[in-house]
Design a protein around this motif. Structure first.
Motif, PDB file in Angstrom:
ATOM      1  N   LEU B   2       0.843  -1.195   0.000  1.00  0.00           N
ATOM      2  CA  LEU B   2       0.000   0.000   0.000  1.00  0.00           C
ATOM      3  C   LEU B   2       0.885   1.253   0.000  1.00  0.00           C
ATOM      4  O   LEU B   2       1.990   1.216   0.526  1.00  0.00           O
ATOM      5  N   PRO B   3       0.399   2.354  -0.518  1.00  0.00           N
ATOM      6  CA  PRO B   3      -0.901   2.534  -1.186  1.00  0.00           C
ATOM      7  C   PRO B   3      -0.836   2.229  -2.684  1.00  0.00           C
ATOM      8  O   PRO B   3       0.248   2.184  -3.255  1.00  0.00           O
ATOM      9  N   ARG B   4      -2.009   2.054  -3.287  1.00  0.00           N
ATOM     10  CA  ARG B   4      -2.097   1.889  -4.741  1.00  0.00           C
ATOM     11  C   ARG B   4      -2.850   3.084  -5.325  1.00  0.00           C
ATOM     12  O   ARG B   4      -3.528   3.804  -4.604  1.00  0.00           O
ATOM     13  N   ASP B   5      -2.730   3.232  -6.649  1.00  0.00           N
ATOM     14  CA  ASP B   5      -3.396   4.365  -7.317  1.00  0.00           C
ATOM     15  C   ASP B   5      -4.743   3.928  -7.896  1.00  0.00           C
ATOM     16  O   ASP B   5      -4.773   2.954  -8.656  1.00  0.00           O
ATOM     17  N   PRO B   6      -5.815   4.634  -7.587  1.00  0.00           N
ATOM     18  CA  PRO B   6      -7.124   4.260  -8.178  1.00  0.00           C
ATOM     19  C   PRO B   6      -7.090   4.260  -9.703  1.00  0.00           C
ATOM     20  O   PRO B   6      -7.694   3.402 -10.337  1.00  0.00           O
ATOM     21  N   ASN B 109      -5.153  14.204  -7.666  1.00  0.00           N
ATOM     22  CA  ASN B 109      -5.673  13.777  -6.366  1.00  0.00           C
ATOM     23  C   ASN B 109      -5.943  12.274  -6.331  1.00  0.00           C
ATOM     24  O   ASN B 109      -6.447  11.701  -7.298  1.00  0.00           O
ATOM     25  N   GLY B 110      -5.625  11.652  -5.212  1.00  0.00           N
ATOM     26  CA  GLY B 110      -5.983  10.248  -4.995  1.00  0.00           C
ATOM     27  C   GLY B 110      -4.969   9.246  -5.493  1.00  0.00           C
ATOM     28  O   GLY B 110      -5.016   8.076  -5.088  1.00  0.00           O
ATOM     29  N   GLU B 111      -4.041   9.673  -6.371  1.00  0.00           N
ATOM     30  CA  GLU B 111      -3.044   8.722  -6.905  1.00  0.00           C
ATOM     31  C   GLU B 111      -1.922   8.589  -5.876  1.00  0.00           C
ATOM     32  O   GLU B 111      -0.802   9.074  -6.062  1.00  0.00           O
ATOM     33  N   ASN B 112      -2.242   7.944  -4.781  1.00  0.00           N
ATOM     34  CA  ASN B 112      -1.399   8.038  -3.590  1.00  0.00           C
ATOM     35  C   ASN B 112       0.002   7.430  -3.749  1.00  0.00           C
ATOM     36  O   ASN B 112       0.958   7.928  -3.158  1.00  0.00           O
ATOM     37  N   ILE B 115       1.854   9.927  -5.818  1.00  0.00           N
ATOM     38  CA  ILE B 115       2.093  11.116  -4.980  1.00  0.00           C
ATOM     39  C   ILE B 115       3.291  10.869  -4.061  1.00  0.00           C
ATOM     40  O   ILE B 115       4.180  11.710  -3.929  1.00  0.00           O
ATOM     41  N   MET B 116       3.331   9.678  -3.458  1.00  0.00           N
ATOM     42  CA  MET B 116       4.447   9.360  -2.549  1.00  0.00           C
ATOM     43  C   MET B 116       5.783   9.352  -3.291  1.00  0.00           C
ATOM     44  O   MET B 116       6.798   9.806  -2.780  1.00  0.00           O
TER      45      MET B 116
END
Lengths: 311, 132
Positions: B2-6, B109-112, B115-116
């Motif tokens: 984790l995390p994954r990208d939607p 947004n949300g593509e965690n 983003i990381m």
């Protein structure tokens, strides 16, 4: 405050101070890792709101225990607890509705919450892991405190304390739903966060509406309600039946002021012998403190009045 | 992990060995930190940056819609876009207090996971004290 309740009340007050302490640690832990998550925001607001019932309970207990009837408040402060219950219920229902609106709006707009990384002790870590840790921590204190509150709420017939026990139950359920939301975010289900927040909000609204119905009933002199919901209280119904049997033809009206029941027996003369109100209690005598007062309103002799007025 | 990208940005970048970058303002192009960030990210993803011809609000709209993977520019710390896109750490800061402009990357947004990755690259090339 009936003397036999003092011990239980002391324990309840003690427990509520612990409740405030542990709830504050949860609010701080959750607040530090909120991020953009709707679930975390909703759970954090619910945890913060969870302070309202214990604060109101402690205020009400203080006023109920210390304040004496005065010229301005000749009936004393038995209803302070009911007022606190009403305030807690309004807060629950209103904030639940706002949170539901937020969650549904986010779902409809298909908002994808971003959960970034942070540096902790020199290590980069996904904030979601800290959110999960905070949610796990938030499960424990409310589960323990809520269980300890329930028997005290029953012993004291305290709806505010019972609401707090429900709130604690809602809080750990929120933690469980919140875990789903954050883990869902992690695996890429953008909708999991808002969905979990919406489910939590519905639970808050449900608790708020139930509490509001009971609180309103007391404020408008409704018949005594059960501790756990807006249904009529079983022991008050048994009391009503007992008095009706003893005084046939009378109209019996019951109302509740805080934890105490007041009885009015209409269209009947009082018994000749002097009786303590508790002697009317139908069930377990340990609970007879629930009756604060039994008043009799004799039948009105309209003809007699008319004659007197004519003279 | 984790995390994954939607929307699967990280997987796509890895598969296509390419990611799309835009510059929100012309000054960002010439800043050495911008170049350092892109190079660092290329090294981390084993992909090549493709520069897109779009600037300003149009670029941020493209980013929010998923047509661009990265937008680099100077933004205020209280940028009105902060709810629509995810900003990474500042690479460098110009000016003081509330009026300060931060050179930083914005992601969808949300593509965690993505983003990381960009956050990690940003921290690696950021001017010391840029995020204090």
């Amino acid at each position: 405050m009936p003397a036999e309740l003092e011990d239980a009340m002391r324990k309840a007050v003690h427990l509520e101070y612990w409740n405030l302490f542990w709830s504050s640690t949860i609010i701080i832990a959750m607040g530090l890792v909120l991020g953009q998550s709707q679930t975390m925001k909703t759970a954090w607001i619910e945890d913060t709101l969870g302070l309202v019932p214990p604060v109101m309970f402690l205020l009400a207990a203080r006023v109920e225990g210390k304040a004496r009837p005065s010229k301005r408040f000749p009936f004393g402060f038995h209803r302070v607890n009911g007022l606190g219950f009403f305030v807690a219920a309004v807060a629950l229902a209103a904030v639940g509705a706002i949170l539901l609106y937020d969650a549904v709006s986010a779902l409809v707009a298909a908002e994808h919450p971003s959960v970034a990384s942070i540096f902790v002790f020199g290590h980069e870590i996904w904030l979601g892991w800290l959110m999960i840790a905070a949610q796990l921590y938030s499960l424990v204190p409310p589960m323990i405190i809520g269980r300890k509150e329930l028997p005290l709420a029953k012993a004291l017939n305290d709806k505010l304390l019972h609401t707090d026990a429900l709130m604690n139950k809602a809080n750990w359920l929120t933690g469980a739903a919140g875990l789903f939301g954050v883990v869902g975010l992690g695996v890429g289900w953008w909708w999991a966060d808002s969905l979990a927040a919406a489910v939590i909000s519905l639970d808050i609204i449900n608790d708020g509406i139930k509490a509001l119905r009971s609180a309103t009933a007391e404020l408008v002199d409704g018949a005594p309600r059960a501790l756990s919901g807006p249904d009529l209280s079983e022991d008050a119904q048994a009391l009503c039946d007992r008095i009706r049997t003893e005084f046939p033809g009378s109209t019996v009206r019951l109302r509740e002021t805080g934890r105490l029941i007041h009885v009015e027996v209409h269209d009947h003369h009082p018994p000749e012998e002097s009786r303590h109100p508790r002697s009317y209690w139908p069930g377990d005598s340990d609970r007879s403190w629930r009756i604060a007062q039994v008043s009799f309103i004799p039948p009105t002799d309209d003809d007699h009045c008319a004659t007197k007025q004519g003279k | 992990m984790l995390p994954r990208d939607p929307a699967g940005t990280t997987d796509r970048v890895s598969r296509d060995r390419s990611f799309k970058v835009g510059f929100a303002d012309p000054d960002a192009v010439s800043d050495p930190r911008t170049k350092a960030l892109i190079q660092n990210l290329e090294a981390r993803t084993d992909a090549t940056a493709t520069i897109v011809d779009s600037t300003g609000e149009a670029l941020l709209k493209h980013l929010a819609d998923g047509n661009v993977d990265l937008a680099i520019g100077r933004f205020r710390s209280d940028s009105p876009w902060q709810t629509d896109v995810a900003f990474g750490p500042a690479l460098t800061t110009h000016g003081r207090s509330a009026d300060a402009l931060e050179l930083k990357a914005a992601m969808r947004n949300g593509e965690n996971r993505w983003i990381m990755k960009v956050e990690r690259a940003s921290r690696a090339v950021a001017e010391p004290g840029a995020n204090d």
